[in-house]
Motif scaffolding. Structure first.
Motif: not given
Length: 305
Positions: A1-27
């Motif tokens: 399910m999506a958390d407060q920031a709109g991320f899919d956690v756990p990710p359900t697709s590569i697009a979601a996984l990519q979004a998590l990586a970008i968000a993590s890189r940006r802190g």
């Protein structure tokens, strides 16, 4: 399910996984808490998704210079059940019809594509990766398989070479120069819808060379399958040991095709074909020279420039 920031956690697709990586890189707030090493590993997996989709956990870890446990910890940090769940995202992406656009978007978002504003060293990224592709292809080439492939090209009654889309360039290259070394070489080019008629001629004693990169072209795979059903032998040239063509034959030559490029890198395929042609010519010896001379005489007679 999506958390407060709109991320899919756990990710359900590569697009979601990519979004998590970008968000993590940006802190960004609520982004996954990944160590620097885990984030680097995730970005490497996203930049080269094909190995992540197909290699075992131990082989994938070795390719990235980490322990297998690092992949498991990464999966858990992303709230996935384990490595298999993480790999399933990459496997699902590999069958997506938007294969190339997804790769391009991922490379751009992750900053994997060099541009004029970056350090000069990054301008060499594609070149350096292609050099690694060539090295991996040469180092991974099975000498016995290369010998058997060359003998198959020599001893088969007829040779059909099929490769569609980007692989057609390699198929044409192989067919053209193999035609200097022997007769009865046919390039299957789909013009006029002749695929079925060409396949109908194949039988025991014939060889089909199938060239296909992931995502594989159905026409090429179907043609090879039909040829096998009629008794022909298959030589597969592909970029993954788990490719469908590779699963259809015990005679496969692999060309490494990895790196930060929107499409499939093809340099190693042409070098592999050159190795195959060279080995075939050496096996033929004087016969190869005589055949080339006959071809050259015909070219001269017709004054082909």
């Amino acid at each position: 399910m999506a958390d407060q920031a709109g991320f899919d956690v756990p990710p359900t697709s590569i697009a979601a996984l990519q979004a998590l990586a970008i968000a993590s890189r940006r802190g960004e707030a609520h982004s996954p808490r990944l160590t620097a090493g885990a984030l680097k590993l995730l970005e490497q997996l996203l930049a080269a998704p094909e190995p992540a989709a197909n290699l075992s956990i131990s082989a994938l870890a070795a390719q990235h210079g980490v322990n297998a446990s690092s992949l498991t910890r990464l999966a858990h940090a992303l709230e996935l059940s384990g490595f298999k769940a993480l790999q399933a995202l990459f496997r699902a992406d590999a069958t997506n019809a938007a294969f190339f656009s997804t790769r391009a978007e991922r490379l751009l978002d992750l900053g994997q594509v060099p541009n004029g504003n970056r350090a000069p060293g990054q301008q060499q990224a594609l070149w350096q990766e292609e050099m690694r592709n060539l090295s991996r292809t040469a180092e991974g080439l099975d000498d016995d398989a290369l010998f058997r492939a060359a003998r198959a090209l020599i001893e088969s009654r007829r040779v059909h070479i099929v490769g569609q889309r980007a692989c057609f360039a390699g198929a044409h290259y192989l067919a053209y120069y193999l035609g200097y070394l022997r007769s009865d070489v046919r390039l299957i080019d789909s013009l006029g819808g002749i695929n079925l008629e060409s396949a109908r001629e194949l039988a025991a004693g014939d060889l089909v060379v199938g060239i296909s990169y992931r995502p594989e072209t159905r026409v090429s795979v179907d043609y090879c399958q039909q040829a096998l059903e009629q008794g022909a032998t298959l030589l597969a040239l592909t970029n993954h040991a788990s490719a469908r063509l590779a699963s259809m034959t015990d005679l496969t030559l692999l060309a490494s095709a990895e790196g930060p490029f929107f499409f499939n890198p093809m340099s190693s395929l042409f070098v592999l074909i050159e190795m195959l042609l060279s080995h075939t010519a050496h096996e033929l010896g004087g016969e190869a020279v005589a055949s080339i001379r006959r071809r050259e005489a015909l070219i001269a007679r017709w004054q082909i420039e």
